[in-house]
Design a protein around this motif. Structure first.
Motif, PDB file in Angstrom:
ATOM      1  N   LEU A  44       0.836  -1.064   0.058  1.00 43.68           N
ATOM      2  CA  LEU A  44      -0.013   0.027  -0.083  1.00 43.68           C
ATOM      3  C   LEU A  44       0.916   1.209  -0.067  1.00 43.68           C
ATOM      4  O   LEU A  44       1.780   1.434   0.686  1.00 43.68           O
ATOM      5  CB  LEU A  44      -0.990   0.168   1.232  1.00 43.68           C
ATOM      6  CG  LEU A  44      -1.821   1.417   1.545  1.00 43.68           C
ATOM      7  CD1 LEU A  44      -3.001   1.191   0.188  1.00 43.68           C
ATOM      8  CD2 LEU A  44      -2.500   1.394   2.879  1.00 43.68           C
ATOM      9  N   ALA A  45       0.477   2.350  -0.825  1.00 42.73           N
ATOM     10  CA  ALA A  45       1.196   3.643  -1.014  1.00 42.73           C
ATOM     11  C   ALA A  45       0.435   4.718  -0.353  1.00 42.73           C
ATOM     12  O   ALA A  45      -0.774   4.491  -0.365  1.00 42.73           O
ATOM     13  CB  ALA A  45       1.527   3.653  -2.667  1.00 42.73           C
ATOM     14  N   MET A  46       1.202   5.429   0.389  1.00 40.07           N
ATOM     15  CA  MET A  46       0.490   6.563   0.610  1.00 40.07           C
ATOM     16  C   MET A  46      -0.274   7.542  -0.164  1.00 40.07           C
ATOM     17  O   MET A  46      -1.573   7.538  -0.115  1.00 40.07           O
ATOM     18  CB  MET A  46       1.586   7.453   1.325  1.00 40.07           C
ATOM     19  CG  MET A  46       0.941   8.952   2.062  1.00 40.07           C
ATOM     20  SD  MET A  46      -0.112   8.532   3.270  1.00 40.07           S
ATOM     21  CE  MET A  46      -0.607  10.294   3.760  1.00 40.07           C
ATOM     22  N   HIS A  47       0.199   7.733  -1.532  1.00 41.57           N
ATOM     23  CA  HIS A  47      -0.384   8.285  -2.606  1.00 41.57           C
ATOM     24  C   HIS A  47       0.128   7.473  -3.778  1.00 41.57           C
ATOM     25  O   HIS A  47       1.136   6.869  -3.989  1.00 41.57           O
ATOM     26  CB  HIS A  47      -0.095   9.799  -2.750  1.00 41.57           C
ATOM     27  CG  HIS A  47      -0.514  10.577  -1.744  1.00 41.57           C
ATOM     28  ND1 HIS A  47       0.528  11.106  -0.761  1.00 41.57           N
ATOM     29  CD2 HIS A  47      -1.624  10.977  -1.123  1.00 41.57           C
ATOM     30  CE1 HIS A  47      -0.042  11.664   0.173  1.00 41.57           C
ATOM     31  NE2 HIS A  47      -1.417  11.669   0.071  1.00 41.57           N
ATOM     32  N   GLY A  48      -1.132   7.067  -4.587  1.00 41.73           N
ATOM     33  CA  GLY A  48      -0.601   6.513  -5.980  1.00 41.73           C
ATOM     34  C   GLY A  48      -0.593   4.753  -5.520  1.00 41.73           C
ATOM     35  O   GLY A  48      -1.083   4.308  -4.576  1.00 41.73           O
ATOM     36  N   GLU A  49       0.299   4.270  -6.411  1.00 39.75           N
ATOM     37  CA  GLU A  49       0.315   2.884  -6.270  1.00 39.75           C
ATOM     38  C   GLU A  49       1.923   2.369  -6.113  1.00 39.75           C
ATOM     39  O   GLU A  49       2.745   3.157  -6.300  1.00 39.75           O
ATOM     40  CB  GLU A  49       0.066   2.330  -7.965  1.00 39.75           C
ATOM     41  CG  GLU A  49      -1.404   2.296  -8.507  1.00 39.75           C
ATOM     42  CD  GLU A  49      -2.284   1.585  -7.473  1.00 39.75           C
ATOM     43  OE1 GLU A  49      -2.161   0.384  -6.894  1.00 39.75           O
ATOM     44  OE2 GLU A  49      -3.429   2.360  -7.127  1.00 39.75           O
ATOM     45  N   PRO A  50       1.967   1.404  -5.431  1.00 41.09           N
ATOM     46  CA  PRO A  50       3.526   0.711  -4.975  1.00 41.09           C
ATOM     47  C   PRO A  50       4.459   0.684  -6.184  1.00 41.09           C
ATOM     48  O   PRO A  50       3.745   0.419  -7.297  1.00 41.09           O
ATOM     49  CB  PRO A  50       3.159  -0.721  -4.253  1.00 41.09           C
ATOM     50  CG  PRO A  50       1.668  -0.587  -3.899  1.00 41.09           C
ATOM     51  CD  PRO A  50       1.113   0.448  -5.029  1.00 41.09           C
ATOM     52  N   LYS A  51       5.524   1.142  -6.070  1.00 42.47           N
ATOM     53  CA  LYS A  51       6.529   0.774  -7.106  1.00 42.47           C
ATOM     54  C   LYS A  51       6.440  -0.706  -7.539  1.00 42.47           C
ATOM     55  O   LYS A  51       6.804  -0.942  -8.550  1.00 42.47           O
ATOM     56  CB  LYS A  51       7.780   1.482  -6.625  1.00 42.47           C
ATOM     57  CG  LYS A  51       8.978   1.160  -7.397  1.00 42.47           C
ATOM     58  CD  LYS A  51      10.394   1.839  -6.853  1.00 42.47           C
ATOM     59  CE  LYS A  51      11.492   1.404  -7.751  1.00 42.47           C
ATOM     60  NZ  LYS A  51      12.761   1.699  -7.393  1.00 42.47           N
ATOM     61  N   TYR A  52       6.814  -1.721  -6.602  1.00 39.27           N
ATOM     62  CA  TYR A  52       7.077  -2.932  -6.605  1.00 39.27           C
ATOM     63  C   TYR A  52       5.744  -3.836  -6.993  1.00 39.27           C
ATOM     64  O   TYR A  52       4.902  -3.543  -5.970  1.00 39.27           O
ATOM     65  CB  TYR A  52       7.995  -3.320  -5.582  1.00 39.27           C
ATOM     66  CG  TYR A  52       9.112  -2.896  -5.358  1.00 39.27           C
ATOM     67  CD1 TYR A  52      10.234  -3.334  -6.070  1.00 39.27           C
ATOM     68  CD2 TYR A  52       9.349  -1.832  -4.539  1.00 39.27           C
ATOM     69  CE1 TYR A  52      11.540  -2.786  -6.289  1.00 39.27           C
ATOM     70  CE2 TYR A  52      10.686  -1.120  -4.384  1.00 39.27           C
ATOM     71  CZ  TYR A  52      11.628  -1.728  -5.200  1.00 39.27           C
ATOM     72  OH  TYR A  52      12.953  -1.240  -5.224  1.00 39.27           O
ATOM     73  N   PRO A  53       5.524  -4.529  -7.976  1.00 38.73           N
ATOM     74  CA  PRO A  53       4.255  -5.082  -8.016  1.00 38.73           C
ATOM     75  C   PRO A  53       4.374  -6.429  -7.405  1.00 38.73           C
ATOM     76  O   PRO A  53       5.210  -6.740  -6.631  1.00 38.73           O
ATOM     77  CB  PRO A  53       4.612  -5.698  -9.724  1.00 38.73           C
ATOM     78  CG  PRO A  53       6.117  -5.687  -9.942  1.00 38.73           C
ATOM     79  CD  PRO A  53       6.492  -4.749  -8.911  1.00 38.73           C
ATOM     80  N   PRO A  54       3.195  -7.089  -7.186  1.00 33.00           N
ATOM     81  CA  PRO A  54       2.892  -8.441  -6.499  1.00 33.00           C
ATOM     82  C   PRO A  54       3.957  -9.440  -6.767  1.00 33.00           C
ATOM     83  O   PRO A  54       4.423 -10.154  -5.888  1.00 33.00           O
ATOM     84  CB  PRO A  54       1.372  -8.775  -6.981  1.00 33.00           C
ATOM     85  CG  PRO A  54       0.842  -7.734  -7.171  1.00 33.00           C
ATOM     86  CD  PRO A  54       1.936  -6.890  -7.880  1.00 33.00           C
ATOM     87  N   SER A  55       4.561  -9.556  -7.942  1.00 32.46           N
ATOM     88  CA  SER A  55       5.413 -10.538  -8.411  1.00 32.46           C
ATOM     89  C   SER A  55       6.757 -10.164  -7.946  1.00 32.46           C
ATOM     90  O   SER A  55       7.799 -10.929  -8.382  1.00 32.46           O
ATOM     91  CB  SER A  55       5.165 -10.725  -9.900  1.00 32.46           C
ATOM     92  OG  SER A  55       5.649  -9.676 -10.651  1.00 32.46           O
ATOM     93  N   PHE A  56       7.318  -9.115  -7.086  1.00 32.25           N
ATOM     94  CA  PHE A  56       8.626  -8.691  -7.268  1.00 32.25           C
ATOM     95  C   PHE A  56       9.228  -9.576  -6.253  1.00 32.25           C
ATOM     96  O   PHE A  56       8.679 -10.290  -5.378  1.00 32.25           O
ATOM     97  CB  PHE A  56       8.591  -7.191  -6.472  1.00 32.25           C
ATOM     98  CG  PHE A  56       8.663  -7.073  -5.171  1.00 32.25           C
ATOM     99  CD1 PHE A  56       9.664  -6.802  -4.536  1.00 32.25           C
ATOM    100  CD2 PHE A  56       7.339  -7.138  -4.544  1.00 32.25           C
ATOM    101  CE1 PHE A  56       9.635  -6.563  -3.098  1.00 32.25           C
ATOM    102  CE2 PHE A  56       7.342  -6.791  -3.044  1.00 32.25           C
ATOM    103  CZ  PHE A  56       8.410  -6.805  -2.617  1.00 32.25           C
TER     104      PHE A  56
END
Length: 628
Positions: A44-56
């Motif tokens: 979860l990112a504070m704003h926007g989307e996380p940099k790392y995807p679920p597959s990282f």
């Protein structure tokens, strides 16, 4: 472990019985139960989307193939008499962050994003009014028992009732915890428009209920604690040293957030009285790595054969993290510092230019923001969205907020700041202070009392910074004493706000939020142990903090933070000092680190022991001993 703004732990309000989610069998539900309406997420990112995807598989700034092994010896200053970092009593040992874990963990190359650790996934609605955490079924304590929902509930209760008072305050907006099933829990938040609360909830340190419920949590203790993290206490001598050993069967070793980290088999902290002794221990090979925080030492103290020959490496790593505010802090609870004109006047006595040239070898930049070295720092005159926010408070904040660019007083660096002292005298006269012609002391014209105060220090290295400041204050007729105390006394006086002036650093993150309440809010000013050391009590600042916390986007967060920054600056609560944009490291050539340095800078947990380098270094040491 990287800590965001010195966040210590989380607290949650008293657990409550969850409302029934059952529907009448004959009445179709209008909408699915809230926890079923949200898909589990890996981060979860504070704003926007996380940099790392679920597959990282690992963070970009780690080496997933880093070898495990070896040891590293670090130095700590002062003493310790406890392994419990969550209470007021005692002085906790270094390294306790390696023992305990949190539900989620932040990355070091994003403003504020959390990924699963003890919690495998989380579920958060769009309004972030609650958060569900699904515990990782593999999570284990060092004794083999699983981490449970009961452990999370216990951790909340014990931290908010018997832990440091800051936990009750900082996490007061987390209203309740509900157990939804095995390994599944929901935290309910009492406050709307606070996007940070699910992330804060993820930072809760989780403690083992079955271990602590038979012990007195509030008592300072040296019982080696039971944790779930990558290290455990292996050996110690109170006040002298503590050794942590890597847990061979650590449950989380292969998690993406951990891969490439926690590589040393052993981490030892040796305690020393002061920095000078630590530097000598480093040069003698008794300390393996040091982060040097004194410019003079960096410039002069390491001109030794080991450095010249490349065995003891000096490396400056650039970073992009906010450097926050370091400064002389006025305790405005003291009557002599209650008038902002007095505080502004005394700032003219700090000659940064002279100090930087003569004491710091011009290695520092002057700090002019509480969020220095970042886009969050205010600059110039307010405009755009920042100006719109501040216009709401016109007449309640200093007019200079709108009409003048904040710049700390500067000098020609000669060491005799005549013009600055003249400006100080003018401000002091406006505030009712004049020099008594008989005593030549600055005296309050109403009470007849001279201005006297004490600067409280814990580090001898800071004396050389204070003494030139003290000399200029005496030129103004102010009697200033400098008091150097041991770490235990300093901590007690710090927590009780028992000082006139102190030097403090407020670290900041790239995504400021709820911790600002602890730094600057009126409520925190009255809470012993909080970091509102200046005693700031201003309803405008209170409102700006809440606006910052409720920021719906990154752009809005930046504007609101700049507005808060500007009002704090013009309140003259501190005399800004300086900051560095690099991490200065010294380490013996037996370690390696990834080529990628995250925005946050130096990350020890990504380093590893290089056996080939270590063998070369050992051979060199044997050769030196033989020649000796």
């Amino acid at each position: 472990m990287y800590l965001r703004v010195a966040v210590l732990a989380l607290a949650v309000g008293a657990a409550c019985v969850p409302p029934s989610l059952a529907q009448d069998a004959e009445t179709p539900p209008l909408s699915p139960p809230p926890e079923l309406a949200v898909q589990p997420a890996h981060g979860l990112a504070m704003h926007g989307e996380p940099k790392y995807p679920p597959s990282f598989t690992h963070f970009d700034y780690t080496n997933p193939d880093a070898p495990k092994g070896g040891r590293i010896r670090l130095a700590a200053q002062g003493t310790f008499d406890s392994f419990n970092p969550y209470i007021v009593r005692g002085t906790s040992s270094s390294g306790m962050g390696y023992i305990y874990e949190t539900l989620m963990v932040s990355s070091a190359d994003e403003p504020f994003t959390m990924y699963g650790l003890l919690a495998e996934t989380m579920e958060v609605p769009e309004d972030r009014s609650w958060a569900i955490f699904n515990l990782n079924p593999e999570a284990r304590w060092h004794d083999g028992q699983p981490v449970t929902v009961e452990d999370v509930i216990f951790s909340h209760e014990i931290l908010t009732t018997e832990g440091h008072p800051i936990y009750r305050y900082y996490y007061s907006n987390i209203e309740a915890i509900e157990k939804l099933g095995k390994g599944r829990l929901r935290m309910l938040f009492s406050e709307g428009e606070n996007l940070e609360l699910p992330l804060i909830a993820g930072q809760m340190p989780i403690l083992p209920k079955h271990w602590w419920e038979t012990r007195d949590f509030a008592r300072s203790s040296l019982d080696p604690p039971l944790g779930s993290g990558p290290y455990r206490v292996a050996d110690f001598e109170a006040g002298r040293h503590v050794t942590l050993e890597r847990v061979e069967d650590y449950w989380g070793a292969d998690l993406p957030v951990n891969r490439g980290q926690y590589n040393f088999d052993r981490i030892r902290y040796d305690y020393y009285l002061d920095d000078t002794v630590i530097r000598e221990a480093l040069k003698a090979g008794r300390v393996d790595l040091r982060q040097e925080n004194q410019a003079k030492a960096w410039a002069l103290d390491y001109n030794v054969p080991a450095v010249r020959d490349g065995w003891l490496i000096m490396e400056a790593l650039e970073h992009e993290r906010p450097t926050g505010m370091q400064g002389f802090v006025f305790n405005t609870r003291r009557e002599i510092f209650s008038d902002p004109r007095v505080r502004e006047a005394l700032a003219y006595a700090f000659d940064f230019e002279w100090s930087n040239r003569n004491l710091f070898f011009s290695l520092y930049a002057r700090t002019d923001s509480y969020f220095s070295n970042s886009e969050l720092a205010s600059s110039g005159l307010p405009e755009g969205r920042e100006l719109e926010i501040l216009e709401q408070y016109r007449g309640e904040v200093p007019e200079e907020v709108f009409t003048e660019v904040f710049e700390p007083p500067s000098t020609d660096g000669s060491g005799w700041p005549r013009e600055n002292l003249r400006a100080a005298f003018r401000l002091l006269a406006e505030a009712g202070w004049e020099v008594d012609p008989d005593t030549l002391l600055l005296t309050n014209q109403e009470t007849g009392e001279p201005m006297r105060f004490e600067v409280l220090l814990v580090s001898p290295a800071m004396e050389r910074i204070v003494l030139p400041f003290q000399r200029n204050l005496r030129r103004l007729g102010i009697e200033v004493s400098v008091r150097l105390v041991d770490s235990s006394q300093y901590i007690n006086r710090y927590r009780a706000f028992d000082f006139d002036m102190i030097i403090n650093v407020w670290g900041q993150s790239s995504s400021p939020g709820n911790e600002q309440r602890e730094f600057w809010s009126s409520a925190a000013a009255e809470m012993p142990g909080s970091r509102n050391l200046a005693g700031v009590q201003d309803p405008v600042i209170d409102e700006l903090i809440e606006l910052l916390i409720a920021a719906p986007s990154r752009e809005e967060l930046v504007a609101r933070t700049r507005a808060l920054d500007r009002v704090l600056l013009w309140g003259h609560y501190v005399i800004p000092q300086y900051h560095s944009r690099v991490d200065r490291l010294l380490y013996w050539d037996k370690f390696a680190h990834p080529d990628v340095i995250p925005d946050s800078g130096f990350e020890l947990d990504t380093w590893w022991y290089d056996e080939e380098r270590a063998r070369r270094l050992e051979a060199r040491e044997q050769l030196v001993e033989g020649e000796g």
